[in-house]
Every structure is written in C-alpha cells, then in structure tokens.
Scaffold this motif. Structure first.
Motif, PDB file in Angstrom:
ATOM      1  N   GLU A 104      50.591 -45.891  14.838  1.00 52.94           N
ATOM      2  CA  GLU A 104      50.652 -46.525  16.162  1.00 52.94           C
ATOM      3  C   GLU A 104      51.180 -45.567  17.225  1.00 52.94           C
ATOM      4  OE1 GLU A 104      52.525 -50.351  16.218  1.00 52.94           O
ATOM      5  OE2 GLU A 104      50.951 -51.219  14.971  1.00 52.94           O
TER       6      GLU A 104
ATOM      7  N   LYS B  46      50.139 -45.595  20.998  1.00 54.02           N
ATOM      8  CA  LYS B  46      50.633 -46.566  21.972  1.00 54.02           C
ATOM      9  C   LYS B  46      51.619 -45.939  22.951  1.00 54.02           C
ATOM     10  CE  LYS B  46      49.853 -50.729  19.254  1.00 54.02           C
ATOM     11  NZ  LYS B  46      50.447 -51.916  18.630  1.00 54.02           N
ATOM     12  N   THR B  47      52.417 -45.000  22.486  1.00 51.95           N
ATOM     13  CA  THR B  47      53.370 -44.345  23.387  1.00 51.95           C
ATOM     14  C   THR B  47      52.683 -43.310  24.274  1.00 51.95           C
ATOM     15  OG1 THR B  47      53.961 -42.657  21.753  1.00 51.95           O
ATOM     16  CG2 THR B  47      55.280 -44.673  21.779  1.00 51.95           C
TER      17      THR B  47
ATOM     18  N   ALA C 153      49.540 -43.854  25.530  1.00 52.82           N
ATOM     19  CA  ALA C 153      48.545 -44.548  26.355  1.00 52.82           C
ATOM     20  C   ALA C 153      48.993 -44.608  27.812  1.00 52.82           C
ATOM     21  CB  ALA C 153      48.303 -45.951  25.822  1.00 52.82           C
TER      22      ALA C 153
ATOM     23  N   SER D 143      46.290 -49.963  29.213  1.00 51.21           N
ATOM     24  CA  SER D 143      45.865 -50.873  28.152  1.00 51.21           C
ATOM     25  C   SER D 143      45.478 -52.209  28.786  1.00 51.21           C
ATOM     26  CB  SER D 143      46.966 -51.070  27.104  1.00 51.21           C
ATOM     27  OG  SER D 143      48.054 -51.766  27.656  1.00 51.21           O
TER      28      SER D 143
ATOM     29  N   THR E  48      42.762 -55.367  22.060  1.00 52.25           N
ATOM     30  CA  THR E  48      43.411 -54.653  23.148  1.00 52.25           C
ATOM     31  C   THR E  48      42.901 -53.226  23.113  1.00 52.25           C
ATOM     32  OG1 THR E  48      45.414 -56.009  23.074  1.00 52.25           O
ATOM     33  CG2 THR E  48      45.617 -53.833  24.093  1.00 52.25           C
TER      34      THR E  48
ATOM     35  N   TYR F 196      43.464 -49.381  24.397  1.00 50.07           N
ATOM     36  CA  TYR F 196      44.414 -48.411  24.918  1.00 50.07           C
ATOM     37  C   TYR F 196      43.637 -47.155  25.297  1.00 50.07           C
ATOM     38  CZ  TYR F 196      47.819 -51.354  22.521  1.00 50.07           C
ATOM     39  OH  TYR F 196      48.580 -52.419  22.092  1.00 50.07           O
TER      40      TYR F 196
ATOM     41  N   GLU G 210      42.624 -52.095  19.223  1.00 49.38           N
ATOM     42  CA  GLU G 210      43.411 -52.810  18.224  1.00 49.38           C
ATOM     43  C   GLU G 210      42.865 -54.229  18.170  1.00 49.38           C
ATOM     44  OE1 GLU G 210      48.087 -53.529  17.132  1.00 49.38           O
ATOM     45  OE2 GLU G 210      47.571 -53.296  19.240  1.00 49.38           O
TER      46      GLU G 210
ATOM     47  N   VAL H  20      42.110 -50.735  13.541  1.00 50.84           N
ATOM     48  CA  VAL H  20      42.331 -49.971  14.771  1.00 50.84           C
ATOM     49  C   VAL H  20      41.343 -48.812  14.754  1.00 50.84           C
ATOM     50  CG1 VAL H  20      43.985 -48.723  16.205  1.00 50.84           C
ATOM     51  CG2 VAL H  20      44.781 -50.596  14.746  1.00 50.84           C
TER      52      VAL H  20
ATOM     53  N   TRP I 157      47.224 -38.846  15.253  1.00 47.86           N
ATOM     54  CA  TRP I 157      47.017 -40.215  14.793  1.00 47.86           C
ATOM     55  C   TRP I 157      45.549 -40.530  14.488  1.00 47.86           C
ATOM     56  CZ3 TRP I 157      43.953 -41.727  18.719  1.00 47.86           C
ATOM     57  CH2 TRP I 157      44.234 -41.249  19.999  1.00 47.86           C
TER      58      TRP I 157
END
Length: 155
Positions: free
Chosen positions: A13, A16-17, A19, A22, A89, A91, A104, A113, A131
């Motif tokens: 994940e 997510k930091t 992005a 979103s 969602t 991102y 996601e 994902v 990732w």
C-alpha cells in the motif's frame, strides 16, 4: 484514439502515501463482449461513456473512444448495465516521467489492487516503483469488464 497501457498487480500500500490525487469510481458495462466493450462511468462529479475495441494479441493496445456525459445520464445508463457494477478508488501517482493509476477494488473484488501506466508506444520504457508487482497486461481476467462478470473473490 489508440490506448497503449500495461497493467500490474500491486504488492504493497506504499503507493497511497505517494498519491497526489484519489477519487471514487463507479462503473458498469452496457456491452462486455471481447470484441468491444461499452462502459459507463461516474468519476468525481462527471459521467463518461467509453467504447473500447479488442486488444492486440499482446494486450498492450486497443481502440478507445470516450465522451463526457452528465451525471444524470450516467446514473440512468448504469441502471441498464449488465450485472456486476464495479466500485473502486483510483489513486494517481507520478513516478519518473509517467503517471500510474492504481485501482483499489471493493465489493466482490475486494483485495484486488491493479496499477496501470499509459504509454506512447508499446516499446516505451518507464521506471518501476517498488510497489509494482507481477505484470498482468493482456490477461483478460483482470479487465474490468471481466471482473464485473467473474469477480476476484470468486476465482
């Protein structure tokens, strides 16, 4: 009007930091035939109708046409879609010279994902974030049109 993209599973994940944007997406398919798909999508405060052609044999390229429609039109068309509405969602992550779109999924596709990167040519190189996992480009079971019919949690 030719879309060139590669798809990958995501192995953490951490994206997510990274992005910068979103938003929620709800979409359905008026037609999910392998020769062509017709998708209806609600994204942010806008609706879209998209027609996609059959993918090339390697899964990298296909025809894509998209038109913005009103939210009311999109909501009405979603009611006519085949069974299996997709909720996810998205991102957006800038990495190197490219923007990765990471989806996601929820509902019956919870736990899946997928990251996509659009390219200018099939041979274009790009930097791979840590990732980014296994490539699934060209594997039909990861197409949204197929996930709406046979969800990830039913594999």
């Amino acid at each position: 009007m030719i879309e060139i993209e590669r798809k990958f599973l995501v192995n953490s994940e951490a994206f997510k930091t990274e992005a910068y944007n979103s938003y929620a997406i709800k979409q359905g398919f008026l037609n999910s035939d392998k020769e062509r798909t017709v998708r209806v999508r609600l994204k942010k405060e806008v609706g879209y109708i998209t027609v996609k052609g059959k993918s090339t044999s390697n899964g990298l390229s296909r025809f894509e046409w998209e038109k913005e429609i009103t939210i009311t039109e999109a909501e009405s068309l979603l009611k006519l879609c085949e069974q299996g509405i997709i909720d996810k969602t998205r991102y957006e992550v800038k990495f190197g010279n490219h923007t990765f779109e990471i989806d996601e999924f929820y509902g019956d596709n919870e736990g899946l994902v997928i990251a996509e990167v659009e390219l200018n040519s099939e041979s274009e190189s790009f930097k791979r974030p840590n990732w980014l996992g296994k490539e699934v480009t060209g594997d039909p079971k990861y197409y949204n049109s197929q996930l709406s019919k046979k969800a990830y949690n039913k594999w």
